[in-house]
Design an enzyme around this catalytic site. Structure first.
Site, PDB file in Angstrom:
ATOM      1  N   ARG A 153      -2.586  -2.081  -3.465  1.00  0.00           N
ATOM      2  CA  ARG A 153      -3.745  -1.203  -3.319  1.00  0.00           C
ATOM      3  C   ARG A 153      -3.575  -0.063  -4.322  1.00  0.00           C
ATOM      4  O   ARG A 153      -2.539   0.602  -4.335  1.00  0.00           O
ATOM      5  CB  ARG A 153      -3.794  -0.633  -1.911  1.00  0.00           C
ATOM      6  CG  ARG A 153      -4.887   0.380  -1.757  1.00  0.00           C
ATOM      7  CD  ARG A 153      -4.948   0.935  -0.352  1.00  0.00           C
ATOM      8  NE  ARG A 153      -6.031   1.889  -0.259  1.00  0.00           N
ATOM      9  CZ  ARG A 153      -5.959   3.026   0.416  1.00  0.00           C
ATOM     10  NH1 ARG A 153      -4.859   3.331   1.074  1.00  0.00           N
ATOM     11  NH2 ARG A 153      -6.990   3.844   0.458  1.00  0.00           N
ATOM     12  N   ASN A 172       0.861  -1.173   0.000  1.00  0.00           N
ATOM     13  CA  ASN A 172       0.000   0.000   0.000  1.00  0.00           C
ATOM     14  C   ASN A 172       0.904   1.232   0.000  1.00  0.00           C
ATOM     15  O   ASN A 172       1.407   1.643   1.041  1.00  0.00           O
ATOM     16  CB  ASN A 172      -0.889  -0.045   1.253  1.00  0.00           C
ATOM     17  CG  ASN A 172      -1.837   1.124   1.328  1.00  0.00           C
ATOM     18  OD1 ASN A 172      -1.778   2.047   0.520  1.00  0.00           O
ATOM     19  ND2 ASN A 172      -2.713   1.095   2.319  1.00  0.00           N
ATOM     20  N   GLU A 212      -8.092  -4.549   5.448  1.00  0.00           N
ATOM     21  CA  GLU A 212      -7.939  -4.315   4.015  1.00  0.00           C
ATOM     22  C   GLU A 212      -6.840  -5.200   3.420  1.00  0.00           C
ATOM     23  O   GLU A 212      -6.948  -5.643   2.283  1.00  0.00           O
ATOM     24  CB  GLU A 212      -7.639  -2.836   3.764  1.00  0.00           C
ATOM     25  CG  GLU A 212      -8.881  -1.973   3.984  1.00  0.00           C
ATOM     26  CD  GLU A 212      -8.574  -0.492   4.139  1.00  0.00           C
ATOM     27  OE1 GLU A 212      -8.067  -0.104   5.212  1.00  0.00           O
ATOM     28  OE2 GLU A 212      -8.824   0.260   3.201  1.00  0.00           O
ATOM     29  N   HIS A 265     -12.268   3.718  -0.161  1.00  0.00           N
ATOM     30  CA  HIS A 265     -12.323   2.772   0.962  1.00  0.00           C
ATOM     31  C   HIS A 265     -13.191   1.572   0.597  1.00  0.00           C
ATOM     32  O   HIS A 265     -13.725   0.888   1.480  1.00  0.00           O
ATOM     33  CB  HIS A 265     -12.944   3.394   2.242  1.00  0.00           C
ATOM     34  CG  HIS A 265     -12.090   4.379   2.962  1.00  0.00           C
ATOM     35  ND1 HIS A 265     -12.632   5.433   3.680  1.00  0.00           N
ATOM     36  CD2 HIS A 265     -10.745   4.478   3.104  1.00  0.00           C
ATOM     37  CE1 HIS A 265     -11.655   6.133   4.226  1.00  0.00           C
ATOM     38  NE2 HIS A 265     -10.497   5.586   3.887  1.00  0.00           N
ATOM     39  N   ARG A 271      -8.877  16.242   6.688  1.00  0.00           N
ATOM     40  CA  ARG A 271      -9.625  16.714   5.518  1.00  0.00           C
ATOM     41  C   ARG A 271     -10.950  17.345   5.933  1.00  0.00           C
ATOM     42  O   ARG A 271     -11.600  16.878   6.874  1.00  0.00           O
ATOM     43  CB  ARG A 271      -9.942  15.557   4.561  1.00  0.00           C
ATOM     44  CG  ARG A 271      -8.727  14.919   3.962  1.00  0.00           C
ATOM     45  CD  ARG A 271      -9.139  13.881   2.918  1.00  0.00           C
ATOM     46  NE  ARG A 271      -8.026  13.002   2.630  1.00  0.00           N
ATOM     47  CZ  ARG A 271      -8.100  11.679   2.632  1.00  0.00           C
ATOM     48  NH1 ARG A 271      -9.237  11.062   2.904  1.00  0.00           N
ATOM     49  NH2 ARG A 271      -7.038  10.961   2.368  1.00  0.00           N
TER      50      ARG A 271
END
Ligand code: ADP
Length: 399
Positions: A92, A11, A385, A181, A242
């Protein structure tokens, strides 16, 4: 030791690289690690192999250097992946645009296509590609699979995927809502159905992925019908750094009145806003401590965060019509007891009742936190994940 059947999951973020070697069948994590501050003078690597940790500080100018160092650590400290028969490498990849709807074996054509759509995710896809190229150069014989964050949402209904923007401009520049996601939302929604002993096709659920990045999705019978992230991961919930939803007019204002450049506004919205912008902190543990101590800025940040979260929970209850489960996951969702309680407080009239004792239990396993008479099951389901990417990679290469 042979690790045949294991998968290396990579990732590669804009300044970090996470990796894991795991067995997707037994779920055993054989080695994993994290490289941080790539491109800065003092990068740091933490590498674990069977429970023992190695730390290194080094100057890693780019992802190639980071991956070369990771390979060195594998060789020096284990597991020796260069000499072992890895089944696959799973990468990913954040943005699949309108090109990729499922995990895909990486070929030259796939690589060029990921590059072509990179302007849609300028902070993420280029780093993902560097990871793909660097690992490919070092492990040329191991098949590599790209697993896209957007894939789960590729069939979002048009009304949820479309911005009310000039249709021609939207078409020309591929401006639409993609969602992110997805690997987590898909994994968690399936695990939740499994936990409830029901077919995922029969369950309507709201999945709340609350980490440093945060997103919610409404999943009807295993297929998402809406999600909070949009063309980029900036839209939706308040996140660690964010803004989440913000009036686009703020961009005009900051440009015209404050004289900020687009690059400055991009950094402001993505890296200096959210909880950090509101109270100087994006670690939720610290925020909860400050709220408990009566800190005003942390309290406001917490309330803004919850207000947005509850707004989306309400919206998704209406969109789904019937809600069977509300599922919390990721760092905050799995661990922050007060967030779960406050997110669903006062919703007894809608059949949502949290059991405070169940909610207070700490566990790495999926669990029910609603009362037995709650019409809606409220669950905590830890996301994974890496495992989902590893399983997807093996599924692609086993065909
Ligand atoms: P990401 O993968 O997006 O970087 P994570 O899913 O790891 O993020 O979540 C990180 C967030 O989870 C941080 O804000 C962290 O403070 C929060 N978190 C982790 N453990 C706890 C805890 N015990 N209580 C509250 N928040 C926690």
């Amino acid at each position: 030791m042979s690790i045949t059947g294991s998968v290396l999951v990579v990732n590669a973020g804009s300044s970090s690289l996470k990796y894991q070697v795991l067995d997707p069948v037994t779920e055993e994590v054989i080695a994993d690690g994290l490289v941080e501050r790539i491109g800065e003078p003092e990068s740091a690597v933490k590498h674990w192999y069977r429970g023992s940790q190695t730390r290194r500080e080094a100057s890693l100018p780019d992802h190639e250097a980071a991956i070369a160092l990771v390979m060195e650590l594998f060789e020096a400290d284990g597991v020796d992946i260069a000499d072992s028969g890895l089944a696959a490498v799973g990468h990913r990849v954040v943005h699949g645009g309108r090109s990729f709807f499922e995990p895909t074996l990486i070929t030259e054509t796939v690589r060029s296509e990921i590059e072509r759509i990179s302007p849609l995710a300028p902070l993420h896809n280029p780093a993902n590609l560097i990871g793909i190229n660097a690992v490919g150069a070092l492990l040329p014989d191991v098949p590599a699979v790209a697993v896209f964050d957007t894939a789960f949402f590729s069939d979002l209904p048009a009304e949820a995927a479309t911005y009310a923007l000039d249709a021609e401009v939207a078409r020309e520049y591929a401006v639409r809502r993609y969602g992110f996601h997805g690997t987590s939302h898909e994994y968690v929604s399936r695990r939740a159905a499994e936990f409830l002993g029901r077919d995922v096709g029969d369950v309507n659920q709201i999945v709340l992925h609350l980490g440093n990045g945060a997103s919610a999705s409404a999943v009807r019978g295993g297929s998402p019908i809406d999600t909070t992230m949009g063309m980029t991961p900036l839209e939706g919930l308040v996140m660690g750094t964010r803004t989440g939803d913000i009036d686009a007019g703020v961009v005009f204002q900051l440009s015209r009145v404050a004289g900020m450049s687009i690059e400055e506004i991009d950094v402001l919205f993505n890296k200096k806003s959210g909880l950090k912008g509101l109270c100087g902190e994006n670690d939720f543990r610290a925020i909860l401590d400050r709220v408990a101590a009566g800190d005003e800025a942390a309290d406001r940040a917490y309330r803004v965060y919850l207000h947005r979260l509850r707004r989306y929970i309400g919206a998704y209850m209406i969109e789904l019509g019937r809600v069977d489960a509300i599922v919390f996951t990721a760092g905050v969702g799995e661990n922050a007891v007060p967030v779960r309680a406050d997110a669903l407080a006062g919703l007894e009239g809608y059949g949502i009742r949290i059991d405070p004792d169940r909610n207070a239990v700490r566990s790495p396993d999926p669990r029910l936190i609603s009362t037995d008479d709650s019409a809606v099951a409220v669950l905590v389901v830890p996301t994974n994940e890496e495992l989902a990417i590893a399983r997807a990679a093996v599924a692609v290469v086993s065909v």
